[in-house]
Structures are given as C-alpha cells and as structure tokens.
Design a protein around this motif. Sequence first.
Motif, PDB file in Angstrom:
ATOM      1  N   LEU A   1       0.847  -1.196   0.000  1.00  0.00           N
ATOM      2  CA  LEU A   1       0.000   0.000   0.000  1.00  0.00           C
ATOM      3  C   LEU A   1       0.879   1.241   0.000  1.00  0.00           C
ATOM      4  O   LEU A   1       1.728   1.398   0.861  1.00  0.00           O
ATOM      5  CB  LEU A   1      -0.895   0.007   1.236  1.00  0.00           C
ATOM      6  N   PHE A   2       0.630   2.104  -0.964  1.00  0.00           N
ATOM      7  CA  PHE A   2       1.374   3.365  -1.037  1.00  0.00           C
ATOM      8  C   PHE A   2       0.398   4.487  -0.695  1.00  0.00           C
ATOM      9  O   PHE A   2      -0.518   4.775  -1.481  1.00  0.00           O
ATOM     10  CB  PHE A   2       1.928   3.571  -2.454  1.00  0.00           C
ATOM     11  N   VAL A   3       0.574   5.104   0.477  1.00  0.00           N
ATOM     12  CA  VAL A   3      -0.309   6.205   0.879  1.00  0.00           C
ATOM     13  C   VAL A   3       0.280   7.485   0.299  1.00  0.00           C
ATOM     14  O   VAL A   3       1.149   8.119   0.899  1.00  0.00           O
ATOM     15  CB  VAL A   3      -0.424   6.297   2.411  1.00  0.00           C
ATOM     16  N   VAL A   4      -0.186   7.862  -0.884  1.00  0.00           N
ATOM     17  CA  VAL A   4       0.492   8.932  -1.623  1.00  0.00           C
ATOM     18  C   VAL A   4       0.132  10.326  -1.113  1.00  0.00           C
ATOM     19  O   VAL A   4       0.821  11.300  -1.395  1.00  0.00           O
ATOM     20  CB  VAL A   4       0.232   8.821  -3.144  1.00  0.00           C
ATOM     21  N   THR A   5      -0.972  10.448  -0.364  1.00  0.00           N
ATOM     22  CA  THR A   5      -1.327  11.738   0.232  1.00  0.00           C
ATOM     23  C   THR A   5      -2.381  11.526   1.309  1.00  0.00           C
ATOM     24  O   THR A   5      -3.112  10.524   1.273  1.00  0.00           O
ATOM     25  CB  THR A   5      -1.875  12.721  -0.820  1.00  0.00           C
ATOM     26  N   LEU A   6      -2.437  12.469   2.262  1.00  0.00           N
ATOM     27  CA  LEU A   6      -3.543  12.421   3.204  1.00  0.00           C
ATOM     28  C   LEU A   6      -4.631  13.425   2.846  1.00  0.00           C
ATOM     29  O   LEU A   6      -5.677  13.488   3.474  1.00  0.00           O
ATOM     30  CB  LEU A   6      -3.067  12.728   4.635  1.00  0.00           C
ATOM     31  N   ARG A   7      -4.364  14.223   1.805  1.00  0.00           N
ATOM     32  CA  ARG A   7      -5.339  15.233   1.418  1.00  0.00           C
ATOM     33  C   ARG A   7      -6.580  14.555   0.856  1.00  0.00           C
ATOM     34  O   ARG A   7      -6.486  13.516   0.183  1.00  0.00           O
ATOM     35  CB  ARG A   7      -4.753  16.183   0.365  1.00  0.00           C
ATOM     36  N   CYS A   8      -7.729  15.158   1.143  1.00  0.00           N
ATOM     37  CA  CYS A   8      -8.964  14.567   0.639  1.00  0.00           C
ATOM     38  C   CYS A   8     -10.020  15.649   0.474  1.00  0.00           C
ATOM     39  O   CYS A   8     -10.012  16.643   1.206  1.00  0.00           O
ATOM     40  CB  CYS A   8      -9.472  13.496   1.602  1.00  0.00           C
ATOM     41  N   ASP A   9     -10.920  15.457  -0.465  1.00  0.00           N
ATOM     42  CA  ASP A   9     -12.018  16.412  -0.659  1.00  0.00           C
ATOM     43  C   ASP A   9     -13.287  15.968   0.052  1.00  0.00           C
ATOM     44  O   ASP A   9     -14.283  16.680   0.052  1.00  0.00           O
ATOM     45  CB  ASP A   9     -12.299  16.575  -2.172  1.00  0.00           C
ATOM     46  N   HIS A  10     -13.284  14.763   0.624  1.00  0.00           N
ATOM     47  CA  HIS A  10     -14.453  14.235   1.329  1.00  0.00           C
ATOM     48  C   HIS A  10     -14.226  14.344   2.841  1.00  0.00           C
ATOM     49  O   HIS A  10     -13.095  14.501   3.301  1.00  0.00           O
ATOM     50  CB  HIS A  10     -14.674  12.755   1.001  1.00  0.00           C
ATOM     51  N   SER A  11     -15.297  14.261   3.597  1.00  0.00           N
ATOM     52  CA  SER A  11     -15.202  14.188   5.060  1.00  0.00           C
ATOM     53  C   SER A  11     -16.033  13.017   5.556  1.00  0.00           C
ATOM     54  O   SER A  11     -16.992  13.180   6.313  1.00  0.00           O
ATOM     55  CB  SER A  11     -15.743  15.480   5.695  1.00  0.00           C
TER      56      SER A  11
ATOM     57  N   ASP B   1     -24.405   9.862   0.435  1.00  0.00           N
ATOM     58  CA  ASP B   1     -23.971  11.251   0.615  1.00  0.00           C
ATOM     59  C   ASP B   1     -23.978  11.673   2.081  1.00  0.00           C
ATOM     60  O   ASP B   1     -23.172  12.504   2.497  1.00  0.00           O
ATOM     61  CB  ASP B   1     -24.849  12.199  -0.215  1.00  0.00           C
ATOM     62  N   ARG B   2     -24.891  11.097   2.880  1.00  0.00           N
ATOM     63  CA  ARG B   2     -24.883  11.427   4.312  1.00  0.00           C
ATOM     64  C   ARG B   2     -23.643  10.841   4.999  1.00  0.00           C
ATOM     65  O   ARG B   2     -23.060  11.445   5.873  1.00  0.00           O
ATOM     66  CB  ARG B   2     -26.148  10.921   5.002  1.00  0.00           C
ATOM     67  N   ASN B   3     -23.231   9.660   4.581  1.00  0.00           N
ATOM     68  CA  ASN B   3     -22.022   9.042   5.144  1.00  0.00           C
ATOM     69  C   ASN B   3     -20.763   9.752   4.700  1.00  0.00           C
ATOM     70  O   ASN B   3     -19.759   9.789   5.409  1.00  0.00           O
ATOM     71  CB  ASN B   3     -21.899   7.582   4.675  1.00  0.00           C
ATOM     72  N   ARG B   4     -20.803  10.249   3.450  1.00  0.00           N
ATOM     73  CA  ARG B   4     -19.574  10.694   2.804  1.00  0.00           C
ATOM     74  C   ARG B   4     -19.731  12.131   2.289  1.00  0.00           C
ATOM     75  O   ARG B   4     -19.798  12.361   1.093  1.00  0.00           O
ATOM     76  CB  ARG B   4     -19.241   9.741   1.656  1.00  0.00           C
ATOM     77  N   PRO B   5     -19.776  13.081   3.198  1.00  0.00           N
ATOM     78  CA  PRO B   5     -20.018  14.463   2.761  1.00  0.00           C
ATOM     79  C   PRO B   5     -18.817  15.066   2.022  1.00  0.00           C
ATOM     80  O   PRO B   5     -17.676  14.710   2.303  1.00  0.00           O
ATOM     81  CB  PRO B   5     -20.235  15.228   4.086  1.00  0.00           C
ATOM     82  N   ARG B   6     -19.123  15.905   1.076  1.00  0.00           N
ATOM     83  CA  ARG B   6     -18.101  16.702   0.424  1.00  0.00           C
ATOM     84  C   ARG B   6     -18.763  18.014   0.010  1.00  0.00           C
ATOM     85  O   ARG B   6     -19.983  18.085  -0.049  1.00  0.00           O
ATOM     86  CB  ARG B   6     -17.504  15.977  -0.787  1.00  0.00           C
ATOM     87  N   PRO B   7     -17.955  19.050  -0.271  1.00  0.00           N
ATOM     88  CA  PRO B   7     -18.554  20.311  -0.723  1.00  0.00           C
ATOM     89  C   PRO B   7     -19.400  20.057  -1.961  1.00  0.00           C
ATOM     90  O   PRO B   7     -18.925  19.467  -2.922  1.00  0.00           O
ATOM     91  CB  PRO B   7     -17.334  21.186  -1.072  1.00  0.00           C
ATOM     92  N   GLY B   8     -20.680  20.435  -1.921  1.00  0.00           N
ATOM     93  CA  GLY B   8     -21.569  20.152  -3.039  1.00  0.00           C
ATOM     94  C   GLY B   8     -22.435  18.934  -2.801  1.00  0.00           C
ATOM     95  O   GLY B   8     -23.382  18.673  -3.554  1.00  0.00           O
ATOM     96  N   SER B   9     -22.102  18.147  -1.782  1.00  0.00           N
ATOM     97  CA  SER B   9     -22.893  16.959  -1.413  1.00  0.00           C
ATOM     98  C   SER B   9     -23.215  16.056  -2.589  1.00  0.00           C
ATOM     99  O   SER B   9     -24.328  15.543  -2.719  1.00  0.00           O
ATOM    100  CB  SER B   9     -24.225  17.391  -0.761  1.00  0.00           C
ATOM    101  N   ASP B  10     -22.223  15.893  -3.458  1.00  0.00           N
ATOM    102  CA  ASP B  10     -22.502  15.125  -4.667  1.00  0.00           C
ATOM    103  C   ASP B  10     -21.558  13.928  -4.808  1.00  0.00           C
ATOM    104  O   ASP B  10     -21.213  13.517  -5.911  1.00  0.00           O
ATOM    105  CB  ASP B  10     -22.368  16.031  -5.895  1.00  0.00           C
ATOM    106  N   SER B  11     -21.164  13.369  -3.654  1.00  0.00           N
ATOM    107  CA  SER B  11     -20.216  12.253  -3.698  1.00  0.00           C
ATOM    108  C   SER B  11     -20.741  11.111  -4.548  1.00  0.00           C
ATOM    109  O   SER B  11     -20.044  10.569  -5.403  1.00  0.00           O
ATOM    110  CB  SER B  11     -19.935  11.763  -2.272  1.00  0.00           C
ATOM    111  N   TYR B  12     -22.018  10.745  -4.326  1.00  0.00           N
ATOM    112  CA  TYR B  12     -22.580   9.607  -5.063  1.00  0.00           C
ATOM    113  C   TYR B  12     -22.590   9.867  -6.563  1.00  0.00           C
ATOM    114  O   TYR B  12     -22.178   9.020  -7.362  1.00  0.00           O
ATOM    115  CB  TYR B  12     -24.004   9.310  -4.577  1.00  0.00           C
ATOM    116  N   ALA B  13     -23.056  11.056  -6.938  1.00  0.00           N
ATOM    117  CA  ALA B  13     -23.165  11.371  -8.361  1.00  0.00           C
ATOM    118  C   ALA B  13     -21.800  11.287  -9.034  1.00  0.00           C
ATOM    119  O   ALA B  13     -21.649  10.735 -10.133  1.00  0.00           O
ATOM    120  CB  ALA B  13     -23.770  12.754  -8.550  1.00  0.00           C
TER     121      ALA B  13
END
Lengths: 370, 505
Positions: free
Chosen positions: B129-139, B247-259
């Motif tokens: 496993l290569f963890v290339v970044t901890l940055r993420c757009d989801h919360s 989307d409730r589990n996986r919020p992101r700006p725009g709330s469009d994770s699923y889409a």
Amino acid sequence: MELSARIAPAVGPRFIARVCELSASASDEDIELRLTNPYLLRHRLLPNGVLAVPAQLSYLGVGDIIRIDQRAGDLRVIYRRTSPHNVLFTTERCNSRCVMCSQPPRAIDDSYLIDEILATIPMMAPDTQELCITGGEPTLLGPRLIEIVAAAKRHLPNTSLHMLTNGRLFKYLQFAVGIARVAHPDFMIGIPLYSDIASRHDFVVQAKGAFDETVRGLLNLARVGQRIELRFVIHRQTFSRLPQTARFITRNLPFVDQVALMGLEMTGFTKSNLEALWIDPIEYQAQLREAVDVLSQARIPVMIYNHQLCLLDKGMWPQARKSISDWKNIYMPECEPCSVRDECGGFFASATLRYSKHIAPVREPVSTTC
Amino acid sequence: MNRHLCSSDVDESDKFRQMSARQDSPLHRSFSELSAYQASEYRLLPFRFQRFDAERYVLTNLAGEYQLLPRNELDALVNHRLTPNCDLYDSLKAAHFLADTDSQVSLDLLAAQYRTRAARLPNFTSLHLFVVTLRCDHSCQYCQVSRVSQDRVAFDMTRETADRAIRLMLRSPSDELKVEFQGGEPLLNFDLIRHIVTEVERLIDGRTVQFVITSNLSQLNDHVLEFARRHNIFFSTSIDGPADLHDRNRPRPGSDSYARAAAGIAKIRQHIGPDSVAALMTATAESLTQPERIIDDYVRLGFTSIFLRFISPYGFAMRSAARIGYDTEAFIQFFKRGLSHIISLNQQGIPLRETYSSLLLQRILTPYPTGYVDLQSPAGAGISVLAYNFDGKVYASDEGRMLAEMNDERFCLGTVFDDYEHIISNSGLLQVIHDTMLEGTPGCCDCAFLPYCGSDPVFHYRTQGDVVAHQPTSSFCRRNMEIIRHLIMLLEDDAAAADVLRSWI
C-alpha cells in the motif's frame, strides 16, 4: 491388392513388417502380400518370398504394420496408419484383478513385446494422431516403460501419447520422476479410481492396499507435473458412491486434468461377474448428474464415455464423447431412425450381450452443441 | 444429502441390503467379496468440534473439511461405537475424520490439503500500500485517516520516499505483486502515482504487478483514465448505498459524492473495461436498516460483487462512534438479511456475489488459499501486506497506519530508510504474528472454525488492549463465528441457497 512389406530385424520366431507399395527394385527383405482364398486360415511364407494373406486382411494399406509369428503361424495387425486408435500393448500381466477387467491378465513372460514395441515405433507414420500404451499393467515394465515413452517422444514427437495404468507403482517417486524426465510434449496418464473409500476401491480391483498405492502414485505424478486423467467405470458395485468419489476428487485430487466417467464393457471378467456388475445406466443417472455437477463446479473437465445420448439428460450431452475405438464400435437396430446418431458414441460390439432397455431413437432435430 | 443413515433402525436395513446384494448378484468364485477388504475397527483422526445448533455439532479436520452430526452420532464416533462401513462411517472416512486398517493414506492427503492452504506463505508480502497523500475532498464520517483539507501539500508522499518504498517492495520474494494506492484521496497526488507506476514497471524484473487505485472518483479526468488504461490499472471505490445514504455518510462540498462516484464508474467502464472498477461498502448504523436498498443499488450500478463490510474502530470512526456505531449483533442481522436478498437476486438470474461469503466458502469447500489480509493465520500483518505511509513510515497493515493517526505507533515497523531485513525481522512484527497464530490462541486452538478463520492483532490491540484476542468479548470472533455458522447452515439445510453459494467459488 499388390503390396509389399519391409521386415524389421527378426526378434526370435516373430518379426514385424511394415506394408509398403510394391516397387520394382524389391529387396531381399521384402515380402509380397497377395490376396488368396478367403478360407485360408494359415499364413505361409511361400518359397519365392511371397506372403499369402487371407482376404479378410484386404483392408491393409501402406504404412500399416503387421507381426508374423512363423512358429505359431500367426499374423497380427499391430498398427494401422489411418486409425486414431492405435495401441502399444505392453504386457498381459497385471498387479490388479478388476472385477470388470476387459483384458483379463495372464501371468506369463511376454517381455518380447517390449522390444517389439521399440522396433515398431520408428516404423510408424510421423502423422500418427494418437498412441495408447496399454496392457495389462504397463508400469510392470519398470524402466523399460520409460524407454518406450522416450522412443515415442523421439520418433513421433507430434503424436499424442496416452497411457492406461492403475498407477500403483508410481508410489515410488523415482519412477514418477523418471517418466517426467522424458518430458514428452503431449502425454496423459489415465488412472482409475473406483471409490472414495479404500476398501471399496480395493474390492473392485481385488487388491488390498491398491487404493493407497494409487493415491500415492497420483500425488507423486502431481509432484512431477504429469498430466493425469482419472477414470471411473460405472457399474453396480461402484455407482452408489459416484457423487461422493467426485467430491473426494475435488477436495483431495484437484490437480487432475480431467475425469472420465465410463460405461461398462461387456467383455472379459465382466462376463464372469455379469449379475454383480450389470445395471441399466438409466438407473444411475441421478448419481451421474450429481458427479458431473460437482466436478464441473470445481472446474475439473468431465468426459462421459461409452454412454448413449438417449440415456443421458440433455444437460450432460456436452460432456459425452465418441470414445469407442472404431474397430469395436456398433449401433443397435433401434438406432436407425435416431436424429443424433452421428453425434452419439454408440456401443461396444460386446454390448450385444446386454444393453439398456431404454435405448430409443431421439426424434427431434436437436443441437448437441449446448 | 442422505449421509446420516446410522440410527439403529437403518443399520438393520443396511445389513439386509448388503446381504441381499450378495445373494442376488454373486461374483465368480475366483473373486473375493467386499467384506474381505473391509475392517471392523477404526481409529480417530485429529478433529475439532463444537455445538452448531440445538440439534447438531460441527466437526472439522485439519484441512477444513466439515461434518455436521447429532449428539448421539458424535458420541458413537468418539467412543468407537459407530457401525463399521455404514453410510455415515464411509462419509466420515472419506472426509478424514476416522481411519481403519484398509488405508494409511489419509494423513498424506490431509498434509497435501494443508500445504495447499498454506501455499501463499512462501510468497510473503504481495500487497503493498502506497499512501500517496492524506489530502482529501471528502469528510467521510467513518474515515480512518486524519482528514486534511486540500491545501496541505505537506501531507503528500515525496518522490524520494516513493522510490525507497519501491525498492523495499521489490525485496519481497513474491512473484506477483499488487500495488495499491491509498490516501486521503490518491488522485489528488496523481503525479506521484504516475511516477511510481513508471518506476515499478521499469524495475520489475519479470514479475507480474497489478496496480489498484482506491479512490472516491471525484477527481477522475480523461488524463487519469488514459494513463490507467495504458497501464492496466484497476480502481476500487466506495459506494455505501443509494445516493441519500451514501452522501450522508460521505459528505463533500456540493454533497454530490454519489453522483461523482457513479459518473466515475461509468467513465472507467467505458474507457478501460467493464471489470476495471470494484466497489466496497461501509456499513454505518443507518445502513443496518436497509441492506436491500444498498444491494439493489449495487445491481443498478452494474456491479457483480458486493462486500458487506464491518466498520473498523479507527480514526474518525472512533470519534463519531455515538452516531455511526452499532453493536455486533445488529451487524450480523444486517449481514444475514443482505445475504438472503443477494441469494434471491441470484435465483432471479442476477449475478451478484457477496465477497466475504465467497472467501469463507472457498475455505470451507476447497483446500485453496484466499488472500484476504484481515483473515489470515499467521496474521497478514507484514507478511501479506505492507503499508508505506506518506511520511516514509512503514506499517504492518493499513489498520496499523490508521492507528498511527491516533498517535499509536505500535505497528510501525520502521521507515523507508531502514533496510528490509530490519523491517521484517527486527521490528517485533514476527513476535506479534507468532503470538497470534490461531493454533496457539486460547479459544481459537479448540474452535472448529479455526481452518476458516484468521487473526487480526491490530483490531484486538485497539479494541481490547492486547494483540492476543480475548475471544468471548471479541466482536471479530463473534462476527466470524456467526457468519461461518450461518453459511454452513445454508449449505446443509437450504439446497437452493447452497446452489447459489457454490456458484460463487
């Protein structure tokens, strides 16, 4: 018919000869084959080097190989160039005594057969499709068996090699190693397993300890990377544990390349044990189906040999093979109007002794390539 | 399957059948009868057993073959009172639970099966496993790593770290390597992914390597797709269920994770291939009430497998516990309901496999090994998987590095600047693996499901404070025992379900 035959160096009172075209510059070693009176039973070497053979042998063609035993006055065709079912018959001896053996063993010294095979192989046509090493029990030849496999590889590298054996002597790892070292490019060893229970297998082959030896042989052959076909002859003494044996194979012997489920041949010891062995194949279709399903699901290729299509559930038709050697293959009168006669393997010639009461022609035009 | 025919009534008819068979169909006198080959006494081969349900016990041998027996038959077996050569006797003999004098080969066959099961071990670490970044757009609520906003470039793996990690990876003897890019959101550091893929392909020396990117797919673009296509890279994404739940589990700006995920899946399939993307779901308390909806959504999205996964107690999962936590029993019910729905979909012709069941079924029904890292004995930590973190630290597993995010470095094996020998041999890893092997763990050593189960030292360290599990209070144990028991019950008692289950292996 005007053919000649080239004689291989004599091995005792017997010699083998390959049938050739008649040529103008015939040498001393050629014998001329000519048709004679069909009622002539003995073959006489005539003074001018012409061998007279009966008309029954008029099918002989160029490339066929015959063995002539001058002492016994016997002529035998041991190889047919155009047949897909040529056999290397190694010995009549066997270390098992299967209750349904189609080639009942004899404890004789027939080691002359080995040298004859080694002399015959180089005379065979390079485009021979397939050769089957059989007997008796070929592994009784010991290291000489390895010589035969090596000769086949050397002289007939494009010929598929199959061997029928009980596999018991492959319990000696060195023997398995020796066979594998030949590195024949297309060699499959067919070994029967008649039950998942040692005592039941030993009973069928009439030899205590045979199951253990065969299983150890299989494990050794797997160790050396040898291709293996497991064979199961279905009869009254084996059918009830056919599904369990299939499960046993998938769990303990999953390395086998294929499994052949075979119908009974009405010859040899089967005739002596007929009532104990005969079962109408229609009665074991459920077990057969279950075994095919279990093996197929484990992705082990399954073949069904020596069963007529009308007895099999259509779902098993893809596994059915036309497996009976041409020279003993027949169809019954009721097969005349059958629409899938050409796809069906038909019967052993010996089946006229007894065969299923449920043979019936398939009427609808149906595809067997499902 | 009519295997258990040895009640006293049936014994009689069995004997009668054998007698009549002999009278009706004799062999020629030069042949011996079956009885001449059969023994009359048997010995037991090693097996484990425990109560299975109200009526039955489950027995397993060393290779994982199983039998279910009612108590009276188990008693008869153990006390050498089984009728020799009856159907049950034969069934137990063929499955290597007993042996008699007709054969000595059971141990060879058990050994061959056992070796087959352990065949992956010499390959050692194949998953890297290569963890290339901890940055993420989801919360994501259950996120197992620190969430960091998109700006913090300090949380990216450097090229030097990547190069050193690659060289460590290539020290593994495995012929088949799998490189899995993790994060944060790995695509946020796509440049490094490109570098690692190119470098690994350059240095790979004849072995096979498979690349996987675990991604929420929100950052997928044509550039990435084309590169993935050319280098045969697979994607693994998260779909927690239909859009509202996901989307409730996986919020992101725009709330469009699923889409975004759904769009990404479609693009990958179109551009690379229909099997180039797989999805995992993570169950939260809300998921537990609607397994059917989640599964139907997977079918709608065109997936052929779904992993009904338990949430692990790391990272944000711990902090959000009050909201998303659930007890083990609720998860087990969720799993059974989901499995039942999946089976009925299969019966309607829809090809959907449940991944966890498939791997357990492979262990129950075949001697073949399965590669799932979290259910291995010896434990998969380190010897099946290694994780190279963005900061250069090397961990024994993904869970181990998640633990580090909670400031617990227990499973850190060293850094990419250490040599391979130190990481494997000197780091304390082997001691942990040794101490947690099931054959030596209290409870596990006698458990009938040992051949199917595995050890998770990181989980137990986190939840119980000890790498060696305390089974009676372990949710890992409870979950696995109940799921295994449930699968065996279906195999034995529900022929239609069993057909479906068997088709998954």
